[in-house]
Design an enzyme around this catalytic site. Structure first.
Site, PDB file in Angstrom:
ATOM      1  N   SER A  31      44.249  50.244  43.840  1.00 41.45           N
ATOM      2  CA  SER A  31      45.543  49.539  43.062  1.00 41.45           C
ATOM      3  C   SER A  31      46.886  50.466  43.442  1.00 41.45           C
ATOM      4  O   SER A  31      47.236  50.621  44.414  1.00 41.45           O
ATOM      5  CB  SER A  31      44.978  49.688  41.695  1.00 41.45           C
ATOM      6  OG  SER A  31      45.804  48.748  40.853  1.00 41.45           O
ATOM      7  N   ASP A  67      42.010  38.566  43.725  1.00 40.50           N
ATOM      8  CA  ASP A  67      42.359  39.793  42.916  1.00 40.50           C
ATOM      9  C   ASP A  67      43.516  39.519  42.217  1.00 40.50           C
ATOM     10  O   ASP A  67      44.894  39.023  42.561  1.00 40.50           O
ATOM     11  CB  ASP A  67      42.923  41.149  43.755  1.00 40.50           C
ATOM     12  CG  ASP A  67      43.009  42.205  43.277  1.00 40.50           C
ATOM     13  OD1 ASP A  67      43.764  42.242  42.175  1.00 40.50           O
ATOM     14  OD2 ASP A  67      42.887  43.336  43.628  1.00 40.50           O
ATOM     15  N   HIS A  79      39.636  42.690  40.664  1.00 35.16           N
ATOM     16  CA  HIS A  79      40.621  43.783  41.094  1.00 35.16           C
ATOM     17  C   HIS A  79      39.939  44.988  41.653  1.00 35.16           C
ATOM     18  O   HIS A  79      39.255  45.757  41.040  1.00 35.16           O
ATOM     19  CB  HIS A  79      41.485  43.945  40.057  1.00 35.16           C
ATOM     20  CG  HIS A  79      42.430  45.256  40.184  1.00 35.16           C
ATOM     21  ND1 HIS A  79      43.253  45.186  41.306  1.00 35.16           N
ATOM     22  CD2 HIS A  79      42.813  46.238  39.594  1.00 35.16           C
ATOM     23  CE1 HIS A  79      44.057  46.062  41.355  1.00 35.16           C
ATOM     24  NE2 HIS A  79      43.936  46.935  40.228  1.00 35.16           N
TER      25      HIS A  79
END
Length: 530
Positions: A242, A470, A497
């Site tokens: 991320s 995602d 995710h």
């Protein structure tokens, strides 16, 4: 302030499936010598004392601030230390910061490759918690745990690192969540901006402008290079998730000659503007909501959003919009309002494993009970059962404000918010966009990053992992980052995710082979989440 950040994202820290269970159930020290000359090669002579420092490893209990953290940090096999770095790299003789570091030693020391540094995202996520979780998880590939010391660090300003970013106390955090900021009138906009200015002033008074000016990713990667050298690694091996992909790509640009291997999963595209990323992320969450609605309608039990996924957004809004004026009772005398309901559903949309819990939460909402959605929102805000918040969301804002563009043009704000309403109708209040300037518009220092094409001459091959469904970091950003870095892309079909080091054999086998042997995944590799 907005309850679901619209500038960038945060990750479920790779351990959301473990945390979700809580929603329903309501020393000796050793030293690591300073960096070898080879490991520290190329460092600025003015930084020599930082690159040459010695880490004193000991118990991780010093980093515990709750019973749960104490249980995590006292797990056998973990040790911790503090890394000293300049607060301002332009003034290495000035004030310093301490970076909390946690290590899970390689289980096969005879065949140890070196350190694998990891970051879970955010910005604001705790790297020491993430490393502890990965080091003790049965899903982490055995070869990774055998060949690498798994090392996590709390980036400057975050978690156990000091000085820490601090803007609000626990009572103020609760109050922020209860304030919906849904009034688009001039008076409503003025009120929201006044609130945002108070937040910024709280950050300034509690944290200090000198700290706020130096918490961006520009400085985090310099800390990471010091840590690499102090750990004795000639080259960096890193896995970032991320926001952690921004750390990875920024490091690749600053120190391409020091990279051994980078795995970047759930990508932020460094070329993308803040407004475009905001719109794309909201569209991603609408896609995740639609995927949940389709799953829900296919279950044997009646779906609380109805059996027609095309009408699920309408049904959801009929349940959640009344909370703007009439919050619902929830746990421990608390209430569920619009902000927390939207935050709770978004938290659960990070990973399809949370769909059953989300379905129960929406069913309870329809029956007048907001407890499950409130607990999900508490997970997002990192609020414990005693009402204490970590500084994760405060750090999120502070770091975002120096990493992202400061948007002060109200016409741009209006255009962005109208587009967000179009691409993510499940988040729309129905009142029209509130075109208030966010806290970053009032930030006391200028951004230290800007959208650009990374310059990574000399960077060895890297690996980018991107999941088609995602919600937080849409798939195309991974495609674009892999192209920008000249790296190899692993495409993952699924709805969650990030995907690496989480038990999927196709993904993990490829990532492990790359980390251990520098074997790149096959061109065009495509994996599927179960």
């Amino acid at each position: 302030m907005s309850p679901v950040p619209r500038r960038t994202l945060r990750t479920p820290l790779g351990i959301l499936a473990v945390l979700l269970a809580a929603v329903l159930t309501a020393a000796c020290t050793t030293s690591t010598s300073g960096a070898s000359a080879e490991a520290a090669a190329g460092s600025d002579p003015a930084l020599k004392s930082f690159y040459d420092q010695t880490l004193s490893w000991g118990s991780c209990a010093q980093f515990s601030s709750s019973a749960d953290e104490e249980k995590t940090f006292t797990t056998p096999g973990l040790d911790c230390a503090m890394l000293r770095v300049p607060l301002d790299y332009a003034d290495p003789d000035g004030r310093t910061a301490d970076i909390a570091v946690l290590r899970h030693k390689a289980t096969d020391q005879a065949n140890r490759i070196g350190s694998l540094l990891v970051n879970p995202g955010g910005p604001g996520g705790s790297g020491i918690e993430f490393a502890a979780s990965l080091g003790t998880s049965s899903k982490t590939p055995a070869a990774v745990l055998a060949r690498f010391d798994l090392v996590g660090f709390d980036p400057r300003g975050v978690g156990a690192s000091t000085p820490a970013i601090d803007c609000l106390d626990d009572r103020q955090n609760d109050a922020e969540r209860a304030d919906d900021d849904t009034d688009p009138s001039p008076a409503g906009v003025a009120g929201t901006e006044a609130e945002n200015k108070r937040f910024v002033q709280g950050c300034v008074s509690k944290t200090g402008v000198d700290v706020l000016a130096n918490v961006g990713t520009r400085d985090v990667v310099k800390d990471m290079d010091v840590l690499r050298a102090v750990l004795g690694d000639r080259k960096l091996t890193y896995a970032g998730f991320s926001y952690g992909t921004r750390i990875g790509s920024t490091y690749a640009e600053a120190f391409p000659q020091n990279v051994r291997a980078l795995v970047l999963d759930g990508a932020l595209d460094p070329q993308q503007t803040t407004i475009d990323r905001t719109i794309d992320q909201n569209a991603g969450f609408q896609g995740a909501f639609d995927a949940f609605a389709t799953w829900c309608a296919a279950q044997t039990t009646p779906c609380p959003l109805g059996q027609d996924p095309a009408k699920a957004t309408t049904v959801w809004l009929s349940l959640v919009r009344p909370l703007i004026d009439d919050p619902l009772p929830a746990l421990a005398g608390r209430t569920l309002g619009w902000n927390d309901a939207q935050t709770g559903i978004s938290q659960a949309l990070y990973v399809s494993a949370a769909y059953p819990i989300l379905s129960r939460g929406i069913a309870d909402l329809a029956r007048g009970n907001g407890t499950i959605l409130l607990r999900l929102a508490d997970l997002y805000y990192d609020r414990d059962a005693k009402g204490h918040y970590s500084n994760m969301l405060e750090a999120f804002t502070a770091i975002s404000c120096v990493d992202e563009q400061q948007i002060t043009d109200r016409a741009q704000i209006d255009e962005q918010n109208r587009k967000v309403d179009e691409v993510a109708p499940f988040r729309s209040t129905g009142k029209g966009p509130v075109d208030a300037l966010d806290p970053c518009a009032f930030w006391p220092v200028e951004p230290t990053s800007r959208p650009h094409v990374p310059q990574v001459d000399g960077l060895p091959p890297t690996v980018v992992v991107s999941v088609t469904g995602d919600p937080a970091t849409p798939y195309q950003a991974g495609v674009d980052l892999a192209t920008a870095l000249g790296g190899r892309l692993i495409k993952v079909d699924g709805e969650q995710h990030t995907a690496s080091l989480q038990g999927n054999a196709c993904v993990d086998d490829a990532v492990t082979a790359y980390l251990t042997d520098l074997t790149l995944p096959a061109e065009g590799l495509e994996c599927r989440l179960s």
